[in-house]
Design a protein around this motif. Structure first.
Motif, PDB file in Angstrom:
ATOM      1  N   THR A 161      19.359  24.464  20.074  1.00  0.00           N
ATOM      2  CA  THR A 161      18.715  24.877  18.831  1.00  0.00           C
ATOM      3  C   THR A 161      17.387  24.134  18.665  1.00  0.00           C
ATOM      4  O   THR A 161      17.138  23.122  19.337  1.00  0.00           O
ATOM      5  CB  THR A 161      19.601  24.574  17.615  1.00  0.00           C
ATOM      6  OG1 THR A 161      19.754  23.156  17.516  1.00  0.00           O
ATOM      7  CG2 THR A 161      20.956  25.248  17.736  1.00  0.00           C
ATOM      8  N   LEU A 162      16.576  24.626  17.772  1.00  0.00           N
ATOM      9  CA  LEU A 162      15.301  23.973  17.496  1.00  0.00           C
ATOM     10  C   LEU A 162      15.515  22.552  16.979  1.00  0.00           C
ATOM     11  O   LEU A 162      14.795  21.629  17.356  1.00  0.00           O
ATOM     12  CB  LEU A 162      14.489  24.791  16.501  1.00  0.00           C
ATOM     13  CG  LEU A 162      13.119  24.254  16.129  1.00  0.00           C
ATOM     14  CD1 LEU A 162      12.242  24.074  17.366  1.00  0.00           C
ATOM     15  CD2 LEU A 162      12.454  25.176  15.128  1.00  0.00           C
ATOM     16  N   THR A 193      15.440  29.782  17.855  1.00  0.00           N
ATOM     17  CA  THR A 193      14.895  29.596  16.514  1.00  0.00           C
ATOM     18  C   THR A 193      15.253  30.824  15.686  1.00  0.00           C
ATOM     19  O   THR A 193      15.709  31.832  16.216  1.00  0.00           O
ATOM     20  CB  THR A 193      13.361  29.440  16.534  1.00  0.00           C
ATOM     21  OG1 THR A 193      12.764  30.708  16.797  1.00  0.00           O
ATOM     22  CG2 THR A 193      12.912  28.431  17.572  1.00  0.00           C
ATOM     23  N   LYS A 194      15.003  30.756  14.399  1.00  0.00           N
ATOM     24  CA  LYS A 194      15.268  31.903  13.527  1.00  0.00           C
ATOM     25  C   LYS A 194      14.331  33.070  13.844  1.00  0.00           C
ATOM     26  O   LYS A 194      14.663  34.220  13.597  1.00  0.00           O
ATOM     27  CB  LYS A 194      15.118  31.490  12.069  1.00  0.00           C
ATOM     28  CG  LYS A 194      16.181  30.528  11.619  1.00  0.00           C
ATOM     29  CD  LYS A 194      15.961  30.073  10.199  1.00  0.00           C
ATOM     30  CE  LYS A 194      17.020  29.051   9.817  1.00  0.00           C
ATOM     31  NZ  LYS A 194      16.784  28.441   8.525  1.00  0.00           N
TER      32      LYS A 194
END
Length: 60
Positions: free
Chosen positions: A5-6, A31-32
């Motif tokens: 994840t970021l 990321t989103k």
């Protein structure tokens, strides 16, 4: 290719970057907004050269 994840990347940026450059351990960062891929400059150059060949090829 390893995925993180970021926030995981942000917690250890230097280590992940060194692994990509020195050890060719490429990384997908989720990321989103989508994914980013961290690769070494050498691998980027190989990819870029390959794309130049493909894009300039004559297709029949």
């Amino acid at each position: 290719m390893k995925e993180i994840t970021l926030s995981e990347f942000a917690n250890d940026v230097e280590n992940f970057t060194v692994q990509a450059v020195r050890d060719d351990e490429f990384l997908k960062i989720r990321t989103k907004a989508g994914n980013a891929v961290l690769i070494s400059e050498d691998e980027w150059n190989i990819f870029s050269d390959a794309m130049k060949l493909v894009l300039s090829a004559d297709y029949k």
